[in-house]
Design an enzyme around this catalytic site. Structure first.
Site, mmCIF file in Angstrom:
data_model
loop_
_atom_site.group_PDB
_atom_site.id
_atom_site.type_symbol
_atom_site.label_atom_id
_atom_site.label_comp_id
_atom_site.label_asym_id
_atom_site.label_seq_id
_atom_site.Cartn_x
_atom_site.Cartn_y
_atom_site.Cartn_z
ATOM 1 N N ASP A 1 25.229 -61.063 132.573
ATOM 2 C CA ASP A 1 25.713 -59.844 133.228
ATOM 3 C C ASP A 1 24.863 -58.655 132.811
ATOM 4 O O ASP A 1 24.064 -58.743 131.873
ATOM 5 C CB ASP A 1 27.200 -59.605 132.913
ATOM 6 C CG ASP A 1 27.546 -59.828 131.452
ATOM 7 O OD1 ASP A 1 26.649 -59.725 130.608
ATOM 8 O OD2 ASP A 1 28.722 -60.103 131.152
ATOM 9 N N ASP B 1 40.768 -60.064 127.244
ATOM 10 C CA ASP B 1 41.606 -60.377 128.415
ATOM 11 C C ASP B 1 41.213 -61.717 129.044
ATOM 12 O O ASP B 1 41.653 -62.046 130.136
ATOM 13 C CB ASP B 1 41.504 -59.250 129.452
ATOM 14 C CG ASP B 1 40.069 -58.998 129.919
ATOM 15 O OD1 ASP B 1 39.156 -59.721 129.455
ATOM 16 O OD2 ASP B 1 39.853 -58.091 130.746
ATOM 17 N N HIS C 1 38.123 -62.588 129.924
ATOM 18 C CA HIS C 1 36.985 -62.576 130.850
ATOM 19 C C HIS C 1 35.796 -63.328 130.280
ATOM 20 O O HIS C 1 35.582 -63.347 129.071
ATOM 21 C CB HIS C 1 36.614 -61.159 131.301
ATOM 22 C CG HIS C 1 35.918 -60.300 130.296
ATOM 23 N ND1 HIS C 1 36.504 -59.213 129.704
ATOM 24 C CD2 HIS C 1 34.657 -60.331 129.808
ATOM 25 C CE1 HIS C 1 35.638 -58.626 128.893
ATOM 26 N NE2 HIS C 1 34.516 -59.291 128.936
ATOM 27 N N GLU D 1 36.415 -60.429 135.357
ATOM 28 C CA GLU D 1 37.672 -59.873 134.862
ATOM 29 C C GLU D 1 38.860 -60.569 135.534
ATOM 30 O O GLU D 1 38.705 -61.163 136.613
ATOM 31 C CB GLU D 1 37.724 -58.380 135.199
ATOM 32 C CG GLU D 1 36.657 -57.546 134.503
ATOM 33 C CD GLU D 1 37.056 -57.166 133.085
ATOM 34 O OE1 GLU D 1 37.760 -57.939 132.423
ATOM 35 O OE2 GLU D 1 36.636 -56.091 132.640
HETATM 36 C C1 GLP Z 1 31.333 -58.200 127.180
HETATM 37 C C2 GLP Z 1 30.355 -59.146 127.850
HETATM 38 C C3 GLP Z 1 30.813 -60.569 127.771
HETATM 39 C C4 GLP Z 1 31.208 -60.897 126.350
HETATM 40 C C5 GLP Z 1 32.379 -60.032 125.956
HETATM 41 C C6 GLP Z 1 32.851 -60.270 124.553
HETATM 42 O O1 GLP Z 1 32.346 -57.774 128.023
HETATM 43 N N1 GLP Z 1 30.106 -58.821 129.196
HETATM 44 O O2 GLP Z 1 29.770 -61.420 128.237
HETATM 45 O O3 GLP Z 1 31.553 -62.239 126.245
HETATM 46 O O4 GLP Z 1 31.961 -58.683 126.042
HETATM 47 O O5 GLP Z 1 32.179 -59.421 123.669
HETATM 48 P P1 GLP Z 1 32.276 -59.458 122.112
HETATM 49 O O6 GLP Z 1 31.460 -60.640 121.693
HETATM 50 O O7 GLP Z 1 31.636 -58.179 121.668
HETATM 51 O O8 GLP Z 1 33.697 -59.565 121.754
#
Ligand code: GLP
Length: 247
Positions: free
Chosen positions: A68, A137, A139, A144
């Site tokens: 992303d 959440d 995702h 989302e």
């Molecule tokens: C972001 C990214 C995701 C990732 C998520 C979790 O939203 N777009 O790809 O998995 O965060 O992030 P973290 O590892 O900082 O908890």
């Protein structure tokens, strides 16, 4: 039924995930992979970089696609996800520049750009390996919770909860982009192998929800992983702490 592996701590989770990448690369040097961003994968990316520098793995024929990217951050912006992968991995590994892909979030026509990015993945034969993080959440990528999901690369409005969670990487909350381009669920599920990583107490609730889920629920996007035959969830003891049978 999803396959969970619990490691003692963050470092062990990172090492195991990096080892999975190395094994996949050993099987197929022209590995086509998609890598996550966020706090969770930093240790894994550092371990992959270390292995590359010690010549234990060779990324010279591999391809990497961002899962992303925030709209509308430039590649050089330290908050962009391209910059993130560059900083923690690309700069330290021999993965050719022309084999690193990211959606062009500055394109005039973002819908056309989504289609172009999707086609680039298809042209490379789809993913051999997808490594995912997970949001609080549920995702994955930036898919989302929504009643409906796009199977392919698309533009997404970020949830307030996600904006809040990701604000820690920005100086001010107002700087967090409100939109992103993300791979779709169908493209993720077409990957031959999927590894999801999670660590820390803040992920304990979502890990329990994932462990307990028995059917696909579009409002809990990670549940789509139930449809895939080869998913490994690697989490540390803290992230697994609300799952009695894994403790
Ligand atoms: C972001 C990214 C995701 C990732 C998520 C979790 O939203 N777009 O790809 O998995 O965060 O992030 P973290 O590892 O900082 O908890």
């Amino acid at each position: 039924m999803l396959n969970f592996t619990v490691t003692e701590n963050y470092d062990a989770m990172s090492a195991l995930a990096a080892w999975r990448v190395a094994k996949a690369l050993e099987r197929k040097p022209e590995l086509v992979m998609t890598l996550p961003t966020g706090g969770t994968p930093i240790g894994m990316l550092q371990e992959m970089s270390r292995m590359a520098q010690q010549k234990k793995v060779d990324f010279s024929q591999a391809y990497s696609f961002n899962i992303d990217e925030y709209i509308p951050l430039k590649k050089e912006d330290p908050q962009s996800y391209y910059w993130f992968l560059d900083h923690y991995f690309y700069q330290h590994a021999n993965l050719p520049v022309e084999n690193r892909f990211v959606p062009d979030v500055l394109a005039d026509d973002l819908l056309t750009e989504c289609a172009r990015y999707e086609q680039a993945i298809v042209d490379h034969g789809d993913f051999d390996l997808t490594v995912l993080g997970i949001g609080h959440d549920g995702h994955i990528g930036f898919n989302e919770p929504h009643a409906t999901h796009s199977p392919v690369c698309h533009i997404i409005d970020l949830n307030e909860e996600t904006i809040e969670a990701n604000a820690r990487f920005f100086t001010h909350r107002e700087e967090v982009p409100r939109q992103a381009i993300t791979l779709g669920m169908g493209t993720i599920l077409k990957s031959k192998e999927i590894v999801l990583i999670a660590n820390g107490l803040s992920k304990a609730q979502v890990m329990k929800q994932l462990f307990d889920c028995k059917r696909v629920d579009p409002l809990f996007p990670a549940s789509f992983l139930l449809l895939h035959p080869d998913v490994t969830i690697i989490c540390d003891q803290e992230a697994a702490s609300l799952i009695p049978s894994l403790r």
